[in-house]
Design a protein around this motif. Structure first.
Motif, mmCIF file in Angstrom:
data_model
loop_
_atom_site.group_PDB
_atom_site.id
_atom_site.type_symbol
_atom_site.label_atom_id
_atom_site.label_comp_id
_atom_site.label_asym_id
_atom_site.label_seq_id
_atom_site.Cartn_x
_atom_site.Cartn_y
_atom_site.Cartn_z
ATOM 1 N N SER A 118 0.823 -1.217 0.000
ATOM 2 C CA SER A 118 0.000 0.000 0.000
ATOM 3 C C SER A 118 0.853 1.260 0.000
ATOM 4 N N SER A 119 2.084 1.132 -0.490
ATOM 5 C CA SER A 119 3.003 2.269 -0.413
ATOM 6 C C SER A 119 2.688 3.346 -1.446
ATOM 7 N N THR A 120 2.044 2.971 -2.566
ATOM 8 C CA THR A 120 1.646 3.984 -3.534
ATOM 9 C C THR A 120 0.474 4.797 -2.999
ATOM 10 N N THR A 121 -0.410 4.144 -2.261
ATOM 11 C CA THR A 121 -1.490 4.863 -1.584
ATOM 12 C C THR A 121 -0.914 5.846 -0.580
ATOM 13 N N MET A 122 0.069 5.389 0.207
ATOM 14 C CA MET A 122 0.710 6.265 1.178
ATOM 15 C C MET A 122 1.487 7.382 0.486
ATOM 16 N N GLN A 123 2.154 7.060 -0.595
ATOM 17 C CA GLN A 123 2.893 8.076 -1.353
ATOM 18 C C GLN A 123 1.955 9.190 -1.810
ATOM 19 N N ASN A 124 0.775 8.797 -2.281
ATOM 20 C CA ASN A 124 -0.205 9.777 -2.726
ATOM 21 C C ASN A 124 -0.610 10.702 -1.578
ATOM 22 N N ILE A 125 -0.740 10.145 -0.381
ATOM 23 C CA ILE A 125 -1.063 10.957 0.797
ATOM 24 C C ILE A 125 0.037 11.980 1.055
ATOM 25 N N GLU A 295 -4.321 17.158 9.623
ATOM 26 C CA GLU A 295 -5.777 17.272 9.561
ATOM 27 C C GLU A 295 -6.369 15.979 8.995
ATOM 28 N N LEU A 296 -7.632 15.743 9.309
ATOM 29 C CA LEU A 296 -8.287 14.510 8.861
ATOM 30 C C LEU A 296 -8.270 14.389 7.338
ATOM 31 N N LYS A 297 -8.525 15.478 6.644
ATOM 32 C CA LYS A 297 -8.569 15.427 5.180
ATOM 33 C C LYS A 297 -7.240 14.988 4.586
ATOM 34 N N GLU A 298 -6.162 15.255 5.300
ATOM 35 C CA GLU A 298 -4.825 14.960 4.776
ATOM 36 C C GLU A 298 -4.481 13.474 4.822
ATOM 37 N N ILE A 299 -5.285 12.657 5.508
ATOM 38 C CA ILE A 299 -5.000 11.216 5.545
ATOM 39 C C ILE A 299 -6.049 10.397 4.789
ATOM 40 N N LEU A 300 -6.969 11.065 4.092
ATOM 41 C CA LEU A 300 -7.970 10.330 3.311
ATOM 42 C C LEU A 300 -7.301 9.709 2.085
ATOM 43 N N TYR A 301 -7.875 8.625 1.604
ATOM 44 C CA TYR A 301 -7.246 7.914 0.485
ATOM 45 C C TYR A 301 -8.267 7.073 -0.270
ATOM 46 N N VAL A 302 -7.915 6.757 -1.494
ATOM 47 C CA VAL A 302 -8.578 5.695 -2.253
ATOM 48 C C VAL A 302 -7.498 4.676 -2.585
ATOM 49 N N ASP A 395 -10.503 16.604 -5.781
ATOM 50 C CA ASP A 395 -9.830 15.823 -4.733
ATOM 51 C C ASP A 395 -9.802 14.351 -5.116
ATOM 52 N N CYS A 396 -10.939 13.860 -5.624
ATOM 53 C CA CYS A 396 -11.013 12.463 -6.060
ATOM 54 C C CYS A 396 -9.999 12.191 -7.174
ATOM 55 N N LYS A 397 -9.912 13.128 -8.101
ATOM 56 C CA LYS A 397 -8.983 12.973 -9.219
ATOM 57 C C LYS A 397 -7.546 12.914 -8.743
ATOM 58 N N LEU A 398 -7.190 13.762 -7.790
ATOM 59 C CA LEU A 398 -5.824 13.782 -7.271
ATOM 60 C C LEU A 398 -5.524 12.505 -6.488
ATOM 61 N N MET A 399 -6.496 12.037 -5.701
ATOM 62 C CA MET A 399 -6.308 10.802 -4.941
ATOM 63 C C MET A 399 -6.168 9.591 -5.854
ATOM 64 N N THR A 401 -4.807 9.707 -8.961
ATOM 65 C CA THR A 401 -3.712 9.885 -9.914
ATOM 66 C C THR A 401 -2.649 8.813 -9.697
ATOM 67 N N ASN A 402 -2.250 8.140 -10.775
ATOM 68 C CA ASN A 402 -1.241 7.084 -10.623
ATOM 69 C C ASN A 402 0.138 7.682 -10.337
ATOM 70 N N GLU A 403 1.024 6.828 -9.873
ATOM 71 C CA GLU A 403 2.322 7.286 -9.380
ATOM 72 C C GLU A 403 3.110 8.076 -10.413
ATOM 73 N N LEU A 404 3.274 7.529 -11.607
ATOM 74 C CA LEU A 404 4.113 8.182 -12.616
ATOM 75 C C LEU A 404 3.522 9.513 -13.068
ATOM 76 N N SER A 405 2.197 9.573 -13.185
ATOM 77 C CA SER A 405 1.549 10.825 -13.576
ATOM 78 C C SER A 405 1.706 11.885 -12.491
ATOM 79 N N PHE A 406 1.605 11.458 -11.242
ATOM 80 C CA PHE A 406 1.756 12.392 -10.125
ATOM 81 C C PHE A 406 3.192 12.919 -10.073
ATOM 82 N N ILE A 407 4.156 12.024 -10.272
ATOM 83 C CA ILE A 407 5.557 12.449 -10.266
ATOM 84 C C ILE A 407 5.820 13.444 -11.392
ATOM 85 N N ALA A 408 5.240 13.185 -12.586
ATOM 86 C CA ALA A 408 5.405 14.113 -13.713
ATOM 87 C C ALA A 408 4.814 15.479 -13.367
#
Length: 419
Positions: A118-125, A295-302, A395-399, A401-408
């Motif tokens: 679940s490290s990509t989920t955590m990375q997104n956070i 904050e609570l919002k900062e730890i939400l995830y998909v 927010d949903c879109k950002l949560m 976003t896949n790893e490579l796209s987020f890094i770009a």
């Protein structure tokens, strides 16, 4: 004589005030600095109260004491008995989210991104946290892996990086060189059999790893587990002792070297503020939120990077076989989940209520994000654990976003900030 006494008293009080301010600036050392201030108070200031000192001495002391107590109460939750000390990090758990007792956010964070945990989920956070709080996020010049410091994107001086959440192999000196000295280290572990099965299918089907594509598809996992000498001879691989590799353990250990491994894990534990568990991800996140003052919002995830496959059930023999083959991963998982459980067992009722509340919010989040309803958003009401906030489709879109796209996206942001 009176002037001399007043001067020394005033000087010591000023020293105490400076220590307190330093503790406020470097929040990860707050507990230690607070203790130093109390020591000075006990050794120097309190005895002065009982002496026949001049009235103005007493007034100076009282005014300073009241000022210090005022700062104490408004800025930090010192009434909580739960303080974690890990290496140079000593943090008190924030027991409330709003109003008095809310602690400053910890913004210097190095996350060990353990593969298939679940490290990509955590990375997104962590990436979203960096964006929201206008922080500098450390990235490699290319790809999604950082092997050495020279591979990181350059940053303008005197700026520094605040957040690191990219794949790498953990070495303390390497991690310490990336972020400011007060950065906290966080990692995550996953039950080794579940992690291995997930990794085997993922690296076979998505990355087409040669050693995995050679394993017969019929009984794929069973063959991999029962015949490691044939299909997986390496001590470290994506499916064997993979967590141990990410944590930087050497391959010198043998299954019988119980004490040696235990000593090494204790050494690792002294360097990490918190190691989360996939199996208790929501409990882990609430604990992290309170430790870091988030904050609570900062730890939400998909959930992200999930590769679907046929459910696999191993026999007792296969489980025993894999435990011997990948013994370091089991040692790591057992050790750090025990450490996490010890921390969770100290939590009070309010903590568990917040965990249940987080689970409720995550259900609402997933329904909203997966729906085609293009409504403006959903509002999360204020509670004891959070201020009111809203969740929008962006927010949903950002949560999601896949790893490579987020890094770009972050690379483009970094170039703009450092051009």
């Amino acid at each position: 004589m009176l002037v001399s006494t007043n001067f020394h008293t005033f000087f010591k009080i000023i020293c105490c005030t400076i220590v307190l301010c330093v503790g406020m600036l470097f929040t990860t050392n707050w507990t230690r600095e607070s203790g130093m201030c109390q020591h000075i108070s006990m050794q120097y200031i309190r005895p002065l109260k009982t002496r026949a000192v001049a009235r103005e001495d007493h007034e100076i002391f009282e005014d300073t004491r009241k000022a210090l107590m005022s700062v104490n109460k408004s800025s930090f939750n010192l009434d909580s008995p739960q303080t974690f000390s890990t290496g140079n990090n000593s943090l008190t758990i924030n027991q409330t989210a709003t109003g008095e007792g809310k602690k400053p956010k910890i913004t210097h964070i190095a996350f060990l991104k353990v593969h298939k945990a679940s490290s990509t989920t955590m990375q997104n956070i962590f990436f979203r946290f960096g964006l929201k709080n206008n922080l500098n996020i450390l990235l490699p010049k290319r790809g999604n892996y950082l092997q050495k410091k020279a591979d990181q994107m350059p940053i303008k001086r005197p700026n520094h990086y605040d957040v690191f959440a990219i794949h790498t192999i953990y070495h303390k000196s390497f991690f310490d060189s990336l972020l400011p000295v007060d950065a906290v280290k966080i990692a995550i572990v996953r039950e080794p059999i579940d992690r291995m099965i997930s990794a085997a299918y993922y690296y076979r089907d998505v990355w087409h790893k040669p050693y995995l594509t050679r394993v017969p598809r019929a009984g794929f996992i069973h063959n991999l587990v029962k015949y490691p000498e044939k299909y997986e001879p390496s001590f470290f691989s994506d499916t064997r002792n993979a967590m141990a590799r990410d944590f930087g353990l050497p391959n010198k250990f043998k299954p019988t070297d119980t004490q040696g491994v235990q000593n090494y894990l204790q050494h690792l534990n002294s360097q990490f503020l918190l190691v989360l568990s996939v199996e208790k991800i929501d409990e882990s996140l609430v604990l992290m939120k309170r430790l870091l003052g988030w904050e609570l919002k900062e730890i939400l995830y998909v959930t992200k990077n999930k590769h679907k496959h046929t459910p696999i059930v191993l026999s007792a023999y296969e489980k025993s076989k894999f435990r011997k083959t990948s013994f370091l991963d089991f040692k790591i998982y057992d050790y750090f989940t025990n450490v996490l459980d010890e921390k969770l067992n100290k939590m009070q009722e309010d903590f568990w209520k917040e965990v249940n509340y987080l689970k409720t919010i995550l259900k609402r989040l997933n329904v909203f994000c997966s729906s085609n309803n293009q409504s403006l958003g959903i509002v999360i009401a204020k509670t004891n654990w959070n201020d009111q906030f809203s969740i929008y489709k962006n927010d949903c879109k950002l949560m999601s976003t896949n790893e490579l796209s987020f890094i770009a996206k972050l690379r483009a942001r970094h170039r703009q900030r450092n051009s």
